[in-house]
Design an enzyme around this catalytic site. Structure first.
Site, PDB file in Angstrom:
ATOM      1  N   CYS A   1       2.959  69.126 101.805  1.00  0.00           N
ATOM      2  CA  CYS A   1       3.393  70.446 102.330  1.00  0.00           C
ATOM      3  C   CYS A   1       3.436  71.317 100.920  1.00  0.00           C
ATOM      4  O   CYS A   1       2.312  71.611 100.439  1.00  0.00           O
ATOM      5  CB  CYS A   1       4.682  70.360 103.173  1.00  0.00           C
ATOM      6  SG  CYS A   1       5.045  71.899 103.960  1.00  0.00           S
TER       7      CYS A   1
ATOM      8  N   HIS B   1       4.131  66.782 107.466  1.00  0.00           N
ATOM      9  CA  HIS B   1       5.307  65.921 106.994  1.00  0.00           C
ATOM     10  C   HIS B   1       5.103  64.713 107.455  1.00  0.00           C
ATOM     11  O   HIS B   1       5.667  64.273 108.457  1.00  0.00           O
ATOM     12  CB  HIS B   1       6.344  66.909 107.252  1.00  0.00           C
ATOM     13  CG  HIS B   1       6.685  67.900 106.452  1.00  0.00           C
ATOM     14  ND1 HIS B   1       7.450  67.769 105.280  1.00  0.00           N
ATOM     15  CD2 HIS B   1       6.517  69.264 106.386  1.00  0.00           C
ATOM     16  CE1 HIS B   1       7.673  69.051 104.641  1.00  0.00           C
ATOM     17  NE2 HIS B   1       7.004  69.868 105.478  1.00  0.00           N
TER      18      HIS B   1
ATOM     19  N   GLU C   1       6.626  62.060 106.193  1.00  0.00           N
ATOM     20  CA  GLU C   1       7.633  61.388 106.384  1.00  0.00           C
ATOM     21  C   GLU C   1       8.634  61.683 107.577  1.00  0.00           C
ATOM     22  O   GLU C   1       9.712  60.769 107.787  1.00  0.00           O
ATOM     23  CB  GLU C   1       8.727  61.719 105.047  1.00  0.00           C
ATOM     24  CG  GLU C   1       9.294  63.220 105.179  1.00  0.00           C
ATOM     25  CD  GLU C   1       8.316  64.470 104.917  1.00  0.00           C
ATOM     26  OE1 GLU C   1       9.133  65.589 105.127  1.00  0.00           O
ATOM     27  OE2 GLU C   1       7.132  64.286 104.796  1.00  0.00           O
TER      28      GLU C   1
END
Length: 235
Positions: A109, A212, A214
């Site tokens: 990002c 994202h 994660e």
């Protein structure tokens, strides 16, 4: 032995102190992939030691990079929340040093945008303002989760990692890459034409994604992406 993966952190500048802050989801993702997460303090004088001692790098999300870093002025109507210049300067120097040393890098990002700017690229300051007929890339209210598909270009390293032409991703951004920086090539696009992934043109592991991963730890493609970073750091 788990390879050491350095993870950049948000910088919060206060009147009496500066704080580095890290979302633990980044560290968890690295550890589950077989790496040892190492938070990186925002200290420019430490960059040579950081790059020499760590085997790989994860450049994380954050706020918006001031347009001066890519030769523009802030657009009056752009909805920007600026990251501290100190973080931007530090991470530009860090990523250039890591690229020079050919350390494996995964940028997420804000990290993708930072990498692009560091290598001479530019950004769209505000997708809703500058991009016609865009899909939703960010939440409209707190707690909302936004997902969309990304097309992965065949023949790219990212395609080799995923083994798929499309991935479903969790998205949380309002800026995007405009012109890719030197040595970068396109590897992923959303349906509205927003650049969703870049990678290095040479053999060094350098992948940047606008989403994202994660935040989707159980997703098979998330696991493949972080494992690819850790595997590259072992080499």
């Amino acid at each position: 032995m788990r390879p050491l993966i350095g993870i950049t952190m948000n910088l919060e500048e206060q009147e009496a102190r500066d704080l580095n802050i890290l979302d633990l989801d980044y560290g968890r993702a690295v550890y589950r992939a077989g790496g040892m997460p190492v938070p990186i303090l925002c200290m420019e004088e430490a960059i040579p030691d950081i790059v020499n001692r760590l085997q790989g790098f994860l450049f994380t999300g954050g706020d918006d990079i001031h347009p001066r870093f890519y030769g523009e002025r802030p657009l009056k109507s752009a909805n920007m929340r600026l990251s501290p210049d100190a973080r931007t300067r530090f991470e530009i120097k860090l990523i250039l040093s890591a690229v020079k040393k050919k350390r494996p890098i995964l940028a997420v990002c804000h990290g993708m945008q930072l990498m692009n700017v560091a290598l001479g690229g530019s950004l769209f300051q505000d997708i809703p303002l500058q991009f016609k007929d865009h899909i939703r890339h960010a939440a409209k209210k707190k707690g909302e989760k936004v997902f969309h598909r990304v097309a992965i270009l065949e023949g790219t390293r990212l395609f080799e990692v995923f083994g798929s032409s499309f991935v479903r991703v969790r998205s949380a951004h309002h800026q995007a890459v405009k012109n890719p920086g030197k040595g970068l090539r396109l590897s992923g696009l959303s349906s509205d034409g927003v650049i969703e992934a870049l990678e290095g043109r040479d053999k060094a592991f350098l992948i940047a994604v606008q989403w994202h991963p994660e935040k989707t730890p159980d997703d098979k493609n998330t696991k493949k992406l972080f494992k690819a970073l850790v595997d590259a750091a072992r080499e």
